[in-house]
Design a protein around this motif. Sequence first.
Motif, PDB file in Angstrom:
ATOM      1  N   ARG A   6       1.032   9.092 -14.346  1.00 58.34           N
ATOM      2  CA  ARG A   6       0.074   9.359 -13.036  1.00 58.34           C
ATOM      3  C   ARG A   6      -0.027  10.501 -12.217  1.00 58.34           C
ATOM      4  NH1 ARG A   6       1.951   3.490 -13.371  1.00 58.34           N
ATOM      5  NH2 ARG A   6       4.017   4.000 -12.620  1.00 58.34           N
ATOM      6  N   LYS A   7       1.181  11.395 -12.579  1.00 52.97           N
ATOM      7  CA  LYS A   7       1.017  12.803 -11.904  1.00 52.97           C
ATOM      8  C   LYS A   7      -0.178  13.412 -12.606  1.00 52.97           C
ATOM      9  CE  LYS A   7       5.811  13.715 -10.852  1.00 52.97           C
ATOM     10  NZ  LYS A   7       6.907  13.496 -11.341  1.00 52.97           N
ATOM     11  N   PRO A  24       5.334   7.304 -14.318  1.00 48.52           N
ATOM     12  CA  PRO A  24       5.151   8.371 -13.244  1.00 48.52           C
ATOM     13  C   PRO A  24       4.600   9.586 -13.873  1.00 48.52           C
ATOM     14  CG  PRO A  24       7.018   7.139 -12.926  1.00 48.52           C
ATOM     15  CD  PRO A  24       6.667   6.484 -14.224  1.00 48.52           C
ATOM     16  N   GLN A  68       0.665  -1.213   0.095  1.00 40.72           N
ATOM     17  CA  GLN A  68       0.065  -0.013  -0.181  1.00 40.72           C
ATOM     18  C   GLN A  68       0.950   1.166  -0.137  1.00 40.72           C
ATOM     19  OE1 GLN A  68      -3.053   0.376   3.084  1.00 40.72           O
ATOM     20  NE2 GLN A  68      -4.648  -0.420   1.758  1.00 40.72           N
ATOM     21  N   ALA A  69       1.933   1.185   0.952  1.00 38.40           N
ATOM     22  CA  ALA A  69       2.739   2.426   0.908  1.00 38.40           C
ATOM     23  C   ALA A  69       3.527   2.819  -0.370  1.00 38.40           C
ATOM     24  CB  ALA A  69       3.897   2.208   2.197  1.00 38.40           C
ATOM     25  N   GLY A 109      -1.971   3.895   1.243  1.00 41.32           N
ATOM     26  CA  GLY A 109      -0.928   4.045   2.129  1.00 41.32           C
ATOM     27  C   GLY A 109       0.021   4.971   2.632  1.00 41.32           C
ATOM     28  N   TRP A 110       1.004   4.872   3.580  1.00 42.74           N
ATOM     29  CA  TRP A 110       1.627   5.823   4.235  1.00 42.74           C
ATOM     30  C   TRP A 110       3.025   5.261   4.289  1.00 42.74           C
ATOM     31  CZ3 TRP A 110      -0.963  10.361   4.717  1.00 42.74           C
ATOM     32  CH2 TRP A 110      -2.431  10.111   4.449  1.00 42.74           C
ATOM     33  N   ARG A 142       6.984   0.435 -16.726  1.00 40.27           N
ATOM     34  CA  ARG A 142       5.787   1.390 -16.582  1.00 40.27           C
ATOM     35  C   ARG A 142       5.902   1.771 -14.988  1.00 40.27           C
ATOM     36  NH1 ARG A 142       4.825   4.425 -20.534  1.00 40.27           N
ATOM     37  NH2 ARG A 142       2.584   4.912 -19.517  1.00 40.27           N
ATOM     38  N   ASP A 143       6.976   1.447 -14.439  1.00 42.86           N
ATOM     39  CA  ASP A 143       7.131   2.114 -13.221  1.00 42.86           C
ATOM     40  C   ASP A 143       5.929   1.490 -11.995  1.00 42.86           C
ATOM     41  OD1 ASP A 143       9.147   3.527 -14.183  1.00 42.86           O
ATOM     42  OD2 ASP A 143       9.390   4.322 -12.281  1.00 42.86           O
ATOM     43  N   ARG A 144       5.398   0.150 -12.567  1.00 48.02           N
ATOM     44  CA  ARG A 144       4.364  -0.586 -11.678  1.00 48.02           C
ATOM     45  C   ARG A 144       4.978  -1.418 -10.602  1.00 48.02           C
ATOM     46  NH1 ARG A 144       2.533  -2.460 -17.030  1.00 48.02           N
ATOM     47  NH2 ARG A 144       1.274  -1.015 -17.820  1.00 48.02           N
ATOM     48  N   GLU A 200       2.366   1.686  -3.425  1.00 48.66           N
ATOM     49  CA  GLU A 200       1.515   2.031  -4.346  1.00 48.66           C
ATOM     50  C   GLU A 200       0.982   3.530  -4.213  1.00 48.66           C
ATOM     51  OE1 GLU A 200      -1.202  -1.239  -5.254  1.00 48.66           O
ATOM     52  OE2 GLU A 200       0.246  -1.517  -6.839  1.00 48.66           O
ATOM     53  N   ALA A 201       0.846   3.697  -3.093  1.00 50.42           N
ATOM     54  CA  ALA A 201       0.394   5.192  -2.741  1.00 50.42           C
ATOM     55  C   ALA A 201       1.548   6.266  -3.243  1.00 50.42           C
ATOM     56  CB  ALA A 201       0.475   5.585  -1.140  1.00 50.42           C
ATOM     57  N   ARG A 202       2.659   5.831  -3.356  1.00 50.84           N
ATOM     58  CA  ARG A 202       3.792   6.872  -3.965  1.00 50.84           C
ATOM     59  C   ARG A 202       3.483   6.561  -5.484  1.00 50.84           C
ATOM     60  NH1 ARG A 202       9.429   6.905  -0.644  1.00 50.84           N
ATOM     61  NH2 ARG A 202       9.425   8.817  -2.110  1.00 50.84           N
ATOM     62  N   LEU A 203       3.646   5.468  -5.904  1.00 51.05           N
ATOM     63  CA  LEU A 203       3.293   5.298  -7.510  1.00 51.05           C
ATOM     64  C   LEU A 203       2.236   6.166  -7.742  1.00 51.05           C
ATOM     65  CD1 LEU A 203       4.162   1.543  -8.146  1.00 51.05           C
ATOM     66  CD2 LEU A 203       5.621   3.555  -8.042  1.00 51.05           C
ATOM     67  N   ALA A 204       0.849   6.128  -7.317  1.00 49.11           N
ATOM     68  CA  ALA A 204      -0.254   6.639  -7.592  1.00 49.11           C
ATOM     69  C   ALA A 204      -0.059   8.180  -7.629  1.00 49.11           C
ATOM     70  CB  ALA A 204      -1.249   6.388  -6.798  1.00 49.11           C
ATOM     71  N   LEU A 205       1.017   8.612  -6.817  1.00 52.07           N
ATOM     72  CA  LEU A 205       1.059  10.054  -6.651  1.00 52.07           C
ATOM     73  C   LEU A 205       2.240  10.569  -7.809  1.00 52.07           C
ATOM     74  CD1 LEU A 205       1.113  10.591  -3.077  1.00 52.07           C
ATOM     75  CD2 LEU A 205      -0.778  11.333  -4.302  1.00 52.07           C
ATOM     76  N   GLY A 206       2.604   9.520  -8.678  1.00 50.95           N
ATOM     77  CA  GLY A 206       3.536  10.060  -9.695  1.00 50.95           C
ATOM     78  C   GLY A 206       5.028   9.940  -9.084  1.00 50.95           C
ATOM     79  N   HIS A 207       5.425   9.266  -8.189  1.00 51.90           N
ATOM     80  CA  HIS A 207       6.751   8.953  -7.816  1.00 51.90           C
ATOM     81  C   HIS A 207       7.405   7.877  -8.459  1.00 51.90           C
ATOM     82  CE1 HIS A 207       6.431  10.893  -3.526  1.00 51.90           C
ATOM     83  NE2 HIS A 207       5.508  11.319  -4.155  1.00 51.90           N
TER      84      HIS A 207
END
Lengths: 268, 201
Positions: free
Chosen positions: B69-70, B66, A162-163, B80-81, A256-258, A165-172
Amino acid sequence: MTAVYIELSYFDLMIASTLLLLAGGLSIFLKLGLEKSLGIAALRTVVQLSLIGFVLEILFQTVSPLWTGLAALFMMAMAGREAMARQTLKLRGGWSLSIATSALMLAATVVTTMALTTAIRPDPWYDPRFAIPLLGVVLGNTLNGVAVGMDRISATLKRERQAVEARLALGHKRSEAVRPYVRESIRAGLMHIINAMSAAGLISLPGMMTGQILAGVDPTEAVKYQILIMFLIAGSTSLGALSAVLSVSWRLGDDRDRLRLDRLQEQR
Amino acid sequence: MTLSVRNLKRLLLGPLDLDVGKGDIVALTGASGVGKSLLLRAIADLDPNEAEIHLNEEGRETMSGPEWRKKVMYVPAYSGWWADTVEPHFEGAARKDVIDILHRLNLESSALGWDVANMSTGERQRLSFARALVLFPQILMLDEPTSGLDTDNAAKVEELIVERSQAGVGIIFVSHDKAQAARLGTRHVLLKDGQLTEQHA
């Protein structure tokens, strides 16, 4: 100082085996149910070690680069299998075995070859009497680091899905998102050798050094060898754990950075 | 901001098409387990999928994962955190925007110092919504954005959704609440048996 080497006779071993009888008797007396496993294990020690002694004797006599190379390959393949067997999660499609074996091969080959050609310098450099035992001790320890590192990175990425994927979803980028876990896993792989180096001589006398001293080598000489071996193991473990952890982490992602946890499966 | 999805295929889904136009607020509904989250994850390219997807005529494959997704951002229901406190999760956003959004969500700026481990479901949900908003994506895909919130806080979230939409952001949100879908959505699509159908009131 004159080197004293006391040869053991088979009778001497028989005497030592009475200790096994003691252990077995204890097991029967206390109903531990271990007497059978104890007997089988003792028998395996005798048979396996005698066989390997026989093989080594032949190898050492022939000093053939071909046979030495084959023996080395066989050892590395077995180490790769063992590293894979220690994983609770493994990569689908044989990737765990290939990653473990290549990491071990890379690390052990580089380090052992370096030691043989620069520090120990036997003639010829591949003389199996030096090459095989050296490779064995380096492999055995690197195996530990590789297995722990690989196990840790797969388990951590699964737990922290989860942690990540949360970053991936924000474009990291994936490399950023997994970096702390990669670092943690490499650390875990190196802990063993760091502890061994810290405890050496204080808590435990390393087995190889003990062996050399029993064989009549001066303790100061044995210590030099032991330090060399420790450094070789440290180098090889770092190289092995680093490449294995990075490879597993790479395999658990894609272009694809998954995060590709679908490539993991529980090991039965 | 227009998103066009053509021929999307992934396990259990599709092939399906979806268009989200400028100012659209698309309510995505469907029974539990039908694959609403899977659909949004596929559009965000978080799972392997096959599709021709364009954002303002720009193909998804012309940019990295990335980068995509941005712009086309997915906010899961339970996110998640990755750090111990809240603040690092807002890295890369302008401080002013962060404080502003937090206030709009009934959160003090001191929330940035909170321990993630001690946060309630509702706090987590608002903060994970906030950390997406401050990055100003062009398409927002919200998975049950108010499921853990009381009516007051849910209203705050809805208000921000409408505001973003008026600024031109395309929005898709998953909801199990019929009233919310009707109130907030400008359109309503239903996912069933791997297929999308536009619902007309």
